[in-house]
Design a protein around this motif. Sequence first.
Motif, short mmCIF file in Angstrom:
data_model
loop_
_atom_site.label_atom_id
_atom_site.label_comp_id
_atom_site.label_asym_id
_atom_site.label_seq_id
_atom_site.Cartn_x
_atom_site.Cartn_y
_atom_site.Cartn_z
N LEU A 112 -90.95 -12.95 34.63
CA LEU A 112 -90.58 -11.55 34.82
C LEU A 112 -89.75 -11.38 36.08
CD1 LEU A 112 -94.03 -10.01 33.97
CD2 LEU A 112 -92.00 -9.97 32.54
N GLY A 113 -88.79 -10.48 36.00
CA GLY A 113 -88.03 -10.09 37.18
C GLY A 113 -88.82 -9.03 37.92
N VAL A 114 -89.21 -9.33 39.15
CA VAL A 114 -90.01 -8.40 39.93
C VAL A 114 -89.28 -8.11 41.24
CG1 VAL A 114 -92.24 -7.96 41.04
CG2 VAL A 114 -92.13 -9.36 38.97
N THR A 115 -88.99 -6.85 41.49
CA THR A 115 -88.39 -6.43 42.75
C THR A 115 -89.48 -5.72 43.55
OG1 THR A 115 -86.24 -6.14 41.72
CG2 THR A 115 -86.61 -4.98 43.80
N THR A 116 -89.60 -6.06 44.83
CA THR A 116 -90.64 -5.45 45.66
C THR A 116 -90.00 -4.56 46.73
OG1 THR A 116 -90.70 -7.31 47.18
CG2 THR A 116 -92.21 -7.37 45.33
#
Length: 169
Positions: A112-116
């Motif tokens: 998954l692409g996860v941006t924080t």
Amino acid sequence: MRLLLYMAIFISKILENALATVRLIVVANGKKWLGAILNFIISIIWVYTAGLVIINIKRDLLKVVFFCLGSGIGSYVGSYIESKMALGNNLLTCIINKQDLPMIDQLRKEGLGVTTIPGYGKDNEKYVLLIFAPRKQRNKIVNEIKKRNHNCMIISESAVPIYGGYTNS
């Protein structure tokens, strides 16, 4: 003989409204040609069904009742079919506590692409996770997040990518 007529009206309306509901979602997800083909089929069914109902309508109001019942049930059936198709993408926004940051690496390992984004809640430091995923995977992802963090907040929105970024689809 009348029972067959009522059943034909009822089933035709279920089919018409189910297809119409699916068509709306298909078009909203950018599949214009499929939407046009579905609309062609819907129109044929509508003309056939309306013709059955309109003939001698004043003498046989049960045709109207079956028409309306089929319409309502068809809308429900279409919604059910669409939920199983689960077209499109979701942007999941997940707000977690700082101590739950290891969860991010696990989500990324799952592709998954996860941006924080760091943030601050009422009482402590938080992180906002933005996760773009196919709608078919939404429930699986939400369950994985909930297993790892019972105190998080998860928001789901329909999302259409415009340009760039990482997607696993």
